[in-house]
Design a protein around this motif. Structure first.
Motif, PDB file in Angstrom:
ATOM      1  N   ALA A 110      23.767  91.219 -52.103  1.00 32.34           N
ATOM      2  CA  ALA A 110      24.577  90.286 -52.892  1.00 32.34           C
ATOM      3  C   ALA A 110      25.999  90.829 -53.039  1.00 32.34           C
ATOM      4  O   ALA A 110      26.979  90.090 -52.916  1.00 32.34           O
ATOM      5  N   LEU A 111      26.098  92.139 -53.266  1.00 35.67           N
ATOM      6  CA  LEU A 111      27.432  92.734 -53.427  1.00 35.67           C
ATOM      7  C   LEU A 111      28.240  92.641 -52.124  1.00 35.67           C
ATOM      8  O   LEU A 111      29.450  92.461 -52.153  1.00 35.67           O
ATOM      9  N   GLN A 112      27.519  92.735 -50.987  1.00 36.80           N
ATOM     10  CA  GLN A 112      28.236  92.593 -49.706  1.00 36.80           C
ATOM     11  C   GLN A 112      28.812  91.188 -49.575  1.00 36.80           C
ATOM     12  O   GLN A 112      29.948  90.997 -49.160  1.00 36.80           O
ATOM     13  N   VAL A 113      28.000  90.183 -49.944  1.00 28.14           N
ATOM     14  CA  VAL A 113      28.463  88.783 -49.845  1.00 28.14           C
ATOM     15  C   VAL A 113      29.666  88.588 -50.771  1.00 28.14           C
ATOM     16  O   VAL A 113      30.678  88.003 -50.392  1.00 28.14           O
ATOM     17  N   VAL A 114      29.547  89.105 -52.003  1.00 30.01           N
ATOM     18  CA  VAL A 114      30.633  88.940 -52.968  1.00 30.01           C
ATOM     19  C   VAL A 114      31.889  89.669 -52.485  1.00 30.01           C
ATOM     20  O   VAL A 114      32.999  89.132 -52.564  1.00 30.01           O
ATOM     21  N   GLY A 115      31.692  90.886 -51.953  1.00 37.74           N
ATOM     22  CA  GLY A 115      32.833  91.661 -51.452  1.00 37.74           C
ATOM     23  C   GLY A 115      33.580  90.889 -50.379  1.00 37.74           C
ATOM     24  O   GLY A 115      34.820  90.842 -50.366  1.00 37.74           O
ATOM     25  N   ALA A 116      32.823  90.226 -49.498  1.00 36.24           N
ATOM     26  CA  ALA A 116      33.459  89.478 -48.417  1.00 36.24           C
ATOM     27  C   ALA A 116      34.179  88.245 -48.978  1.00 36.24           C
ATOM     28  O   ALA A 116      35.165  87.780 -48.413  1.00 36.24           O
ATOM     29  N   ARG A 117      33.687  87.711 -50.106  1.00 41.28           N
ATOM     30  CA  ARG A 117      34.292  86.484 -50.641  1.00 41.28           C
ATOM     31  C   ARG A 117      35.469  86.743 -51.565  1.00 41.28           C
ATOM     32  O   ARG A 117      36.442  86.009 -51.538  1.00 41.28           O
ATOM     33  N   THR A 118      35.337  87.737 -52.454  1.00 48.90           N
ATOM     34  CA  THR A 118      36.373  87.876 -53.489  1.00 48.90           C
ATOM     35  C   THR A 118      36.917  89.283 -53.656  1.00 48.90           C
ATOM     36  O   THR A 118      37.830  89.472 -54.450  1.00 48.90           O
ATOM     37  N   GLY A 119      36.367  90.250 -52.993  1.00 45.87           N
ATOM     38  CA  GLY A 119      36.799  91.615 -53.299  1.00 45.87           C
ATOM     39  C   GLY A 119      36.169  92.059 -54.600  1.00 45.87           C
ATOM     40  O   GLY A 119      34.969  91.935 -54.774  1.00 45.87           O
ATOM     41  N   SER A 120      36.978  92.509 -55.544  1.00 43.94           N
ATOM     42  CA  SER A 120      36.385  93.069 -56.766  1.00 43.94           C
ATOM     43  C   SER A 120      36.004  91.962 -57.747  1.00 43.94           C
ATOM     44  O   SER A 120      36.522  90.855 -57.705  1.00 43.94           O
ATOM     45  N   LEU A 121      35.081  92.326 -58.637  1.00 46.94           N
ATOM     46  CA  LEU A 121      34.505  91.348 -59.565  1.00 46.94           C
ATOM     47  C   LEU A 121      34.957  91.706 -60.988  1.00 46.94           C
ATOM     48  O   LEU A 121      34.899  92.867 -61.384  1.00 46.94           O
TER      49      LEU A 121
END
Ligand code: GLU
Length: 277
Positions: free
Chosen positions: A150-161
């Motif tokens: 999930a973190l990989q998908v998020v990283g590819a979409r937005t960078g940091s959370l």
């Protein structure tokens, strides 16, 4: 600016207490001050604990406090198809897996490994055993989020959370929660999933709730990015505590709003006690 939308979202698994009243009244005040709407959402996905009787009593307590929530009230138990759609969306991203570990197995493992990492609530992080096994899926299954993926998908979409907290920015670190449960056994959803799906569906702009949910916001932001949902502003307020410092809880014998009412306290006095005169 868009009209703000606030919501109070109790899980009535017992009688409401002063902590609930404080949260509801703070939402009411902030909605009023900003010309916003005020919604009530009953979080009753767990029908065994949130019985019809508990729900009816919670509504009665809130009516007694004369908090003007918009009608109709949303009951999460009526929203199961939408939670299922969100589960399917996460499955299609390859981010969920079936977990068959029993509570006992996990408790035994935790007892043998007291040094193992714990989540922000002090629970041992899931061991990951079922992540490597393709168990058959059924409607009753426990589903967990594969957090690293999930973190990989998020990283590819937005960078940091991160999230907006009381006007400032707070970094979100969902990895502290490990592979959280997204669908509970026999329920088909979890608090984390239902809350983000409904905040988006109800156009909630401002989430005002107790600071016991501050850390959970990291998971909520993660799910919002994965599901393509908008990001509300957050405001986590201090909890009304028992004199000993612990959280109020009906199970610990703390007085409920109904007890206070039966003891002769008026709604006006409750408001005044909590600083909302
Ligand atoms: N239903 C949750 C509770 O009563 C609160 C949900 C929320 O405000 O996000 O603890």
């Amino acid at each position: 600016m868009r009209q703000p939308v606030f919501r109070f979202a109790p899980s009535p698994n017992g009688r409401l207490h002063l902590g609930h009243a404080y949260s509801a009244l703070l939402n009411e005040r902030l909605a009023k001050e900003s010309g916003g709407r005020l919604l009530l959402r009953i979080e009753d996905i767990d029908r065994e604990r949130c019985t019809a009787e508990n729900v009816a009593r919670a509504m009665e307590d809130l009516r007694w406090l004369e908090i003007a929530f918009e009608e109709p009230v949303l009951h999460q138990s009526s929203r199961m198809p939408d939670y299922r759609d969100a589960v399917v969306q996460l499955m299609e991203l390859g981010l969920l897996y079936v977990c068959t570990c029993s509570r006992k197995t996990l408790a035994d493992h935790a007892a043998l490994h007291p040094e193992a990492a714990r989540d922000p609530e002090g629970q041992p992080l899931y061991t990951g055993t079922c992540r490597r096994i393709a168990h058959p899926f059924s409607k009753e299954s426990i589903l967990r989020l594969d957090l690293q993926r999930a973190l990989q998908v998020v990283g590819a979409r937005t960078g940091s959370l991160a999230w907006s907290e009381k006007g400032g920015t707070r970094p979100a670190d969902p990895s502290r929660w490990g592979d959280v449960i997204i669908a509970r056994k026999g329920i088909g959803t979890s608090y984390h999933l239902a809350v983000v799906v409904d905040d988006a569906w109800q156009d909630v702009t401002d989430v005002v709730r107790g600071e016991d949910l501050l850390e959970a916001t990291a998971i909520h932001r993660l799910l919002q990015v994965l599901l393509g949902l908008p990001e509300p502003r957050y405001h986590h307020h201090a909890l009304i505590r028992h004199g000993s410092g612990r959280k109020l809880a009906k199970s610990k014998g703390d007085e409920s709003l109904a007890d206070l009412r039966a003891g002769g306290m008026t709604a006006t006095e409750i408001r005044a006690t909590l600083g909302f005169a």
